[in-house]
Design a protein around this motif. Structure first.
Motif, PDB file in Angstrom:
ATOM      1  N   SER A   1      30.552  12.999  -2.287  1.00 27.22           N
ATOM      2  CA  SER A   1      31.513  12.791  -1.298  1.00 27.22           C
ATOM      3  C   SER A   1      31.303  11.576  -0.254  1.00 27.22           C
ATOM      4  O   SER A   1      32.075  11.137   0.500  1.00 27.22           O
ATOM      5  CB  SER A   1      31.642  14.071  -0.335  1.00 27.22           C
ATOM      6  OG  SER A   1      31.660  15.168  -1.171  1.00 27.22           O
TER       7      SER A   1
ATOM      8  N   ALA B   1      39.365   4.444   3.448  1.00 27.89           N
ATOM      9  CA  ALA B   1      38.237   3.606   4.059  1.00 27.89           C
ATOM     10  C   ALA B   1      37.945   2.507   3.040  1.00 27.89           C
ATOM     11  O   ALA B   1      37.705   1.393   3.355  1.00 27.89           O
ATOM     12  CB  ALA B   1      36.996   4.785   3.767  1.00 27.89           C
ATOM     13  N   GLY B   2      38.081   2.759   1.807  1.00 25.98           N
ATOM     14  CA  GLY B   2      37.912   1.850   0.360  1.00 25.98           C
ATOM     15  C   GLY B   2      38.879   0.410   0.917  1.00 25.98           C
ATOM     16  O   GLY B   2      38.433  -0.568   0.734  1.00 25.98           O
TER      17      GLY B   2
ATOM     18  N   MET C   1      38.816   8.723   1.398  1.00 24.81           N
ATOM     19  CA  MET C   1      37.816   7.721   0.662  1.00 24.81           C
ATOM     20  C   MET C   1      38.733   6.493   0.380  1.00 24.81           C
ATOM     21  O   MET C   1      38.080   5.260   0.677  1.00 24.81           O
ATOM     22  CB  MET C   1      37.448   8.239  -0.576  1.00 24.81           C
ATOM     23  CG  MET C   1      36.324   9.498  -0.418  1.00 24.81           C
ATOM     24  SD  MET C   1      34.690   9.153  -0.136  1.00 24.81           S
ATOM     25  CE  MET C   1      34.446   9.627  -1.915  1.00 24.81           C
TER      26      MET C   1
ATOM     27  N   ILE D   1      32.788  10.514   6.986  1.00 25.74           N
ATOM     28  CA  ILE D   1      33.851  10.719   5.544  1.00 25.74           C
ATOM     29  C   ILE D   1      32.944  11.491   4.517  1.00 25.74           C
ATOM     30  O   ILE D   1      33.421  12.485   4.049  1.00 25.74           O
ATOM     31  CB  ILE D   1      33.711   9.171   5.247  1.00 25.74           C
ATOM     32  CG1 ILE D   1      34.518   8.471   6.099  1.00 25.74           C
ATOM     33  CG2 ILE D   1      34.422   9.261   3.835  1.00 25.74           C
ATOM     34  CD1 ILE D   1      34.814   6.832   5.598  1.00 25.74           C
ATOM     35  N   ALA D   2      31.582  11.364   4.602  1.00 27.02           N
ATOM     36  CA  ALA D   2      30.866  12.213   3.564  1.00 27.02           C
ATOM     37  C   ALA D   2      30.884  13.681   3.990  1.00 27.02           C
ATOM     38  O   ALA D   2      30.997  14.631   3.048  1.00 27.02           O
ATOM     39  CB  ALA D   2      29.403  11.753   3.506  1.00 27.02           C
TER      40      ALA D   2
ATOM     41  N   PHE E   1      39.008 -10.406  -5.010  1.00 32.08           N
ATOM     42  CA  PHE E   1      38.702 -10.248  -3.678  1.00 32.08           C
ATOM     43  C   PHE E   1      39.066 -11.670  -2.802  1.00 32.08           C
ATOM     44  O   PHE E   1      39.971 -11.634  -2.045  1.00 32.08           O
ATOM     45  CB  PHE E   1      37.463  -9.632  -3.176  1.00 32.08           C
ATOM     46  CG  PHE E   1      37.193  -9.434  -1.871  1.00 32.08           C
ATOM     47  CD1 PHE E   1      37.876  -8.662  -0.854  1.00 32.08           C
ATOM     48  CD2 PHE E   1      36.126 -10.118  -1.425  1.00 32.08           C
ATOM     49  CE1 PHE E   1      37.627  -8.414   0.492  1.00 32.08           C
ATOM     50  CE2 PHE E   1      35.872  -9.845   0.182  1.00 32.08           C
ATOM     51  CZ  PHE E   1      36.444  -9.149   0.867  1.00 32.08           C
TER      52      PHE E   1
ATOM     53  N   PHE F   1      27.652   1.247  11.604  1.00 35.03           N
ATOM     54  CA  PHE F   1      28.166   1.913  10.180  1.00 35.03           C
ATOM     55  C   PHE F   1      27.735   3.087   9.629  1.00 35.03           C
ATOM     56  O   PHE F   1      28.415   3.448   8.807  1.00 35.03           O
ATOM     57  CB  PHE F   1      28.124   0.518   9.138  1.00 35.03           C
ATOM     58  CG  PHE F   1      26.776   0.324   8.765  1.00 35.03           C
ATOM     59  CD1 PHE F   1      26.141  -0.854   9.462  1.00 35.03           C
ATOM     60  CD2 PHE F   1      26.182   0.915   7.772  1.00 35.03           C
ATOM     61  CE1 PHE F   1      24.754  -1.303   9.196  1.00 35.03           C
ATOM     62  CE2 PHE F   1      24.621   0.448   7.300  1.00 35.03           C
ATOM     63  CZ  PHE F   1      24.067  -0.603   8.297  1.00 35.03           C
TER      64      PHE F   1
ATOM     65  N   VAL G   1      42.778  -4.246   3.319  1.00 38.92           N
ATOM     66  CA  VAL G   1      44.188  -3.998   3.241  1.00 38.92           C
ATOM     67  C   VAL G   1      44.238  -2.343   4.382  1.00 38.92           C
ATOM     68  O   VAL G   1      44.082  -1.542   4.023  1.00 38.92           O
ATOM     69  CB  VAL G   1      44.352  -3.278   1.872  1.00 38.92           C
ATOM     70  CG1 VAL G   1      45.723  -2.785   1.930  1.00 38.92           C
ATOM     71  CG2 VAL G   1      44.159  -4.520   0.828  1.00 38.92           C
TER      72      VAL G   1
ATOM     73  N   PHE H   1      37.807  -1.210   3.945  1.00 37.04           N
ATOM     74  CA  PHE H   1      36.873  -2.193   3.585  1.00 37.04           C
ATOM     75  C   PHE H   1      37.292  -3.410   2.987  1.00 37.04           C
ATOM     76  O   PHE H   1      36.513  -4.294   3.072  1.00 37.04           O
ATOM     77  CB  PHE H   1      35.905  -1.301   2.662  1.00 37.04           C
ATOM     78  CG  PHE H   1      34.559  -2.033   2.479  1.00 37.04           C
ATOM     79  CD1 PHE H   1      33.818  -2.106   3.509  1.00 37.04           C
ATOM     80  CD2 PHE H   1      34.187  -2.577   1.195  1.00 37.04           C
ATOM     81  CE1 PHE H   1      32.603  -2.883   3.297  1.00 37.04           C
ATOM     82  CE2 PHE H   1      33.161  -2.988   0.861  1.00 37.04           C
ATOM     83  CZ  PHE H   1      32.389  -3.195   2.081  1.00 37.04           C
ATOM     84  N   LEU H   2      38.419  -3.240   2.068  1.00 39.51           N
ATOM     85  CA  LEU H   2      38.852  -4.670   1.302  1.00 39.51           C
ATOM     86  C   LEU H   2      39.941  -5.341   2.248  1.00 39.51           C
ATOM     87  O   LEU H   2      40.285  -6.407   1.994  1.00 39.51           O
ATOM     88  CB  LEU H   2      39.448  -4.164   0.256  1.00 39.51           C
ATOM     89  CG  LEU H   2      38.736  -3.483  -0.854  1.00 39.51           C
ATOM     90  CD1 LEU H   2      39.522  -2.944  -1.959  1.00 39.51           C
ATOM     91  CD2 LEU H   2      37.606  -4.387  -1.466  1.00 39.51           C
TER      92      LEU H   2
ATOM     93  N   GLY I   1      30.514   6.462   8.051  1.00 41.33           N
ATOM     94  CA  GLY I   1      30.370   6.948   6.887  1.00 41.33           C
ATOM     95  C   GLY I   1      29.849   8.239   6.514  1.00 41.33           C
ATOM     96  O   GLY I   1      30.328   9.020   5.650  1.00 41.33           O
TER      97      GLY I   1
ATOM     98  N   PHE J   1      31.003   2.440  -1.061  1.00 41.62           N
ATOM     99  CA  PHE J   1      30.358   1.065  -0.448  1.00 41.62           C
ATOM    100  C   PHE J   1      29.823   1.259   0.686  1.00 41.62           C
ATOM    101  O   PHE J   1      28.933   0.417   0.964  1.00 41.62           O
ATOM    102  CB  PHE J   1      31.838   0.230  -0.059  1.00 41.62           C
ATOM    103  CG  PHE J   1      32.859   0.960   0.940  1.00 41.62           C
ATOM    104  CD1 PHE J   1      33.762   1.931   0.372  1.00 41.62           C
ATOM    105  CD2 PHE J   1      32.461   0.899   2.440  1.00 41.62           C
ATOM    106  CE1 PHE J   1      34.491   2.382   1.249  1.00 41.62           C
ATOM    107  CE2 PHE J   1      33.414   1.544   3.396  1.00 41.62           C
ATOM    108  CZ  PHE J   1      34.523   2.310   2.613  1.00 41.62           C
ATOM    109  N   TRP J   2      29.836   2.432   1.274  1.00 40.62           N
ATOM    110  CA  TRP J   2      28.656   2.856   2.610  1.00 40.62           C
ATOM    111  C   TRP J   2      27.176   2.947   1.914  1.00 40.62           C
ATOM    112  O   TRP J   2      26.427   2.361   2.465  1.00 40.62           O
ATOM    113  CB  TRP J   2      29.231   3.878   3.128  1.00 40.62           C
ATOM    114  CG  TRP J   2      28.648   4.448   4.284  1.00 40.62           C
ATOM    115  CD1 TRP J   2      28.573   3.809   5.410  1.00 40.62           C
ATOM    116  CD2 TRP J   2      27.773   5.711   4.303  1.00 40.62           C
ATOM    117  NE1 TRP J   2      27.710   4.376   6.547  1.00 40.62           N
ATOM    118  CE2 TRP J   2      27.208   5.570   5.875  1.00 40.62           C
ATOM    119  CE3 TRP J   2      27.420   6.594   3.685  1.00 40.62           C
ATOM    120  CZ2 TRP J   2      26.363   6.500   6.410  1.00 40.62           C
ATOM    121  CZ3 TRP J   2      26.273   7.640   4.163  1.00 40.62           C
ATOM    122  CH2 TRP J   2      25.903   7.491   5.486  1.00 40.62           C
TER     123      TRP J   2
ATOM    124  N   ILE K   1      34.010   0.518   9.526  1.00 41.89           N
ATOM    125  CA  ILE K   1      32.896   0.212   8.380  1.00 41.89           C
ATOM    126  C   ILE K   1      33.364  -1.378   8.133  1.00 41.89           C
ATOM    127  O   ILE K   1      32.410  -2.329   8.012  1.00 41.89           O
ATOM    128  CB  ILE K   1      32.842   0.917   7.130  1.00 41.89           C
ATOM    129  CG1 ILE K   1      32.500   2.449   7.604  1.00 41.89           C
ATOM    130  CG2 ILE K   1      31.885   0.277   6.194  1.00 41.89           C
ATOM    131  CD1 ILE K   1      32.376   3.419   6.512  1.00 41.89           C
TER     132      ILE K   1
END
Lengths: 302, 359
Positions: B178, A213-214, A210, A256-257, B315, A249, A220, A217-218, A253, B182-183, A232
């Motif tokens: 889980s 992914a986060g 996670m 990941i879930a 950001f 997308f 980095v 998403f930002l 996701g 953001f998704w 994503i």
């Protein structure tokens, strides 16, 4: 400890799903190129932002790349960061948490202080500031950053458990007999912590997948690597949401879930192994205790 | 804690008369809180020092680069006060490191966080002050709502562990917790903002209305905030629920709960005052950590929804390499987290007398 972890449906399901994704990460890219004849990076100019079809089962991205191939390729990136991040985090939490609980005193206080410091520092903004100065990091670096900043919670749990185990009689007796600390830690204390460590590792795996992914998403992330997170992020950057390209997308996701759910389900089994009280939560036992309780309370109510 | 005090504490507590014990406990909790206060002061000092060290460890001369960039952005040479401030925050290779550190601390004591590069010459402190209320409003309320909702549902599931309610709700929340946050936010924006058009796609308020406390503006704030708030609660309550469920399952089996039932106390009282209250304690530690994650969560929410808070500020600063803003936000976030944790610690001591013994 005769408790069969696989006798539990949740755990079996979790193991199957997680195993599937591990295999996908190991052999997926080979499978896509030889069996499906697809390339995650190839641009199909004739199908840009195309919805799912026979040729592209999950559609294509804005750049005409096959989403299915990217999801399979992304499994490798995400699972790699997940496992490496979880390993780094678990190793540090064992190295810090177990001695902190076992030794107590000055050593324990120092290690505990370190743990608390990492626990209260807001990690994400700190990684942000670091990432602002360090540009273009690889997946290994990202996994290490996630592990290095993510061990404190686990260390705190291990400290408490190690403290309780080392204060029990059998350890105290061995200590008085002059057994060396190292031997005591490895043969007497640690075996009682395996359940906690395993569940920590699984938690770390979810956390790292996670977190990757986060961070992706930002922005980095390693821009050349494909992971579920970078997919994503690419979708978000190309405004896939506002153009209705849901097939771009939604699959990463969901993956990941699924990985997260699988790891959490296995964790239920491990928790029940480490904490026998939770085992009583099974349906059969619940019915039985309810019956016993009714019987016990009956004279009272009558 | 050493082994000897651990063994001795219960004996001491049992021997003295109740009043003496109570007084001793009070003194102990005071000492405990003082020690925690000391810890948070050191933690704050570490964060400040980290902020001081990071730019100075980086290759090159960050302050020269920032001054360069500022002069390019503003098209004029900088006032001497700004120069001094930038060099204080980001380093001047010619100065003695210790003197720099003292100067840096002096600047922070005056709330001088430097000036933004992108919005030159707006002070960073002003930018932060503009974003802060939005983040506090959105993330503060949703964190509390998610905590209360999840805890209540967790008690319900744990109290009836093994029933159908538990069998359905628990795996479902496992799945929900889980799912990357953001998704979920992207999906919600796509479904309710884009497809159905029920909510605005970006922003924190209607840009055509002046910022004020009149009803029209407040209504627009609620309308713009509803979707981001719903996504936060949706993705956060599951974790609270699972934790509370497992703890409740453990306490429900305890003898004192059975005794309370046998005494004929009302089921609600047994459930909340006996089982739930004792199961609550780990939830509070978690709550403190969640307050630590408030800005982390807000970061992603605010980016997906372009919400005008601290997260979005950070950001955009990262994207435009606005170092003064990045570091200012980091300090602010760290300080709020530390203060929140200190408050949580105090509440914890009040709820569970046993922590005072351990420290």
């Amino acid at each position: 400890m005769k408790y069969n972890i696989f006798g539990n449906g949740k755990v079996t399901f979790g193991v199957i799903v997680l195993g599937f994704f591990v295999l996908l990460a190991l052999f997926g890219p080979w499978f896509t190129s030889t069996v499906l004849g697809l390339d995650a990076r190839a641009n199909d100019i004739s199908a840009i932002s195309a919805p799912p079809s026979a040729e592209h089962p999950l559609g294509t991205t804005q750049f005409g790349q096959d989403v299915l191939a990217q999801v399979i390729e992304g499994a490798r990136g995400s699972m790699f960061v997940g496992f490496l991040g979880a390993i780094v985090g678990t190793v540090i939490s064992v190295l810090v948490g177990v001695p902190a609980g076992y030794f107590g005193g000055t050593t324990g206080n120092l290690l505990n202080f370190l743990t608390n410091l990492f626990l209260v520092m807001p990690v994400l903004p700190l990684i942000f500031v670091l990432a602002g100065y360090l540009q273009g990091t690889g997946l290994v670096m990202i996994a290490f950053i996630i592990g290095v900043f993510g061990w404190a919670g686990g260390a705190r749990t291990l400290r408490a458990q190690a403290m309780s185990v080392s204060n029990r009689d059998f350890v105290q007796v061995m200590r008085m007999l002059g057994e060396s600390n190292r031997r005591l830690i490895f043969t007497e204390v640690m075996p009682h912590l395996y359940g906690w460590i395993a569940s920590m590792f699984l938690g770390g795996l979810i956390g790292a997948v996670m977190a990757e992914a986060g961070l992706a998403f930002l922005g980095v992330s390693d821009s050349s690597a494909i992971s579920w997170g970078t997919m994503i992020q690419a979708a978000q950057q190309q405004s896939a949401v506002l153009r209705g390209l849901w097939w771009w997308f939604v699959p990463p996701g969901l993956c990941i879930a699924l990985v997260g759910t699988a790891a959490a389900l296995i964790n239920f089994g491990v928790d029940e192994l480490a904490n026998p009280k939770l085992r009583s939560a099974s349906r059969r036992v619940a019915k039985r205790t309810a019956a016993v309780r009714r019987a016990a309370l009956a004279p009272e109510g009558a | 804690m050493t082994t000897s005090t651990g063994a001795a504490a219960p004996a001491v507590a049992a021997s003295g008369p109740l009043e003496v014990t109570r007084r001793r406990r009070k003194r102990k909790s005071g000492r405990f809180l003082l020690r925690r206060l000391g810890f948070y002061l050191v933690a704050a000092w570490s964060a400040i020092t980290l902020n001081f060290v990071i730019p100075r460890l980086m290759p090159g001369d960050p302050s020269a680069a920032i001054i360069d960039q500022l002069e390019r952005v503003s098209g004029q040479s900088l006032p001497p006060a700004t120069l001094v401030s930038i060099q204080g925050l980001f380093g001047n290779p010619d100065d003695n490191l210790f003197e720099q550190y003292i100067a840096y601390l002096g600047q922070l004591a005056r709330f001088d966080l430097g000036v933004s590069i992108v919005n030159f010459p707006v002070p960073v402190a002003d930018l932060v002050a503009t974003g802060l209320p939005w983040t506090l409003l959105l993330v503060g309320t949703t964190t509390i709502v998610a905590f209360l909702l999840g805890t209540a549902l967790g008690v319900a599931a744990g109290w009836r562990a093994g029933t159908r309610f538990d069998a359905i709700v628990t795996p479902l929340t496992t799945f929900l917790s889980s799912v990357p946050y953001f998704w979920v936010a992207l999906l919600a924006l796509w479904a309710f903002g884009f497809l159905l058009g029920w909510f605005p796609l970006a922003g924190g308020y209607d840009p055509n209305l002046p910022i004020s406390f009149d009803p029209a503006f407040i209504a627009s704030v609620l309308q713009y905030g509803a979707l981001p708030a719903a996504t936060i609660v949706f993705s956060a309550f599951g974790g609270w629920m699972l934790g509370m469920r497992n703890m409740t399952v453990t306490t429900v089996g305890e003898d004192y709960v059975l005794l309370a039932q046998a005494k004929g106390l009302s089921p609600a009282r047994v459930r909340w005052r006996y089982a739930a209250r004792n199961a609550m304690l780990p939830q509070f530690t978690g709550f403190a950590m969640a307050l630590g994650g408030v800005v982390g969560g807000a970061l992603l929410t605010e980016i997906v929804f372009s919400y005008p808070g601290i997260g979005y500020l950070l950001f955009s600063a990262l994207q435009k390499r606005d170092y003064p803003v990045m570091q200012g936000v980091f300090l602010l976030v760290t300080f709020t987290v530390l203060i929140a944790n200190l408050i949580a610690d105090s509440v914890y001591v009040w709820l569970d007398p046993r922590v005072r013994e351990e420290g």
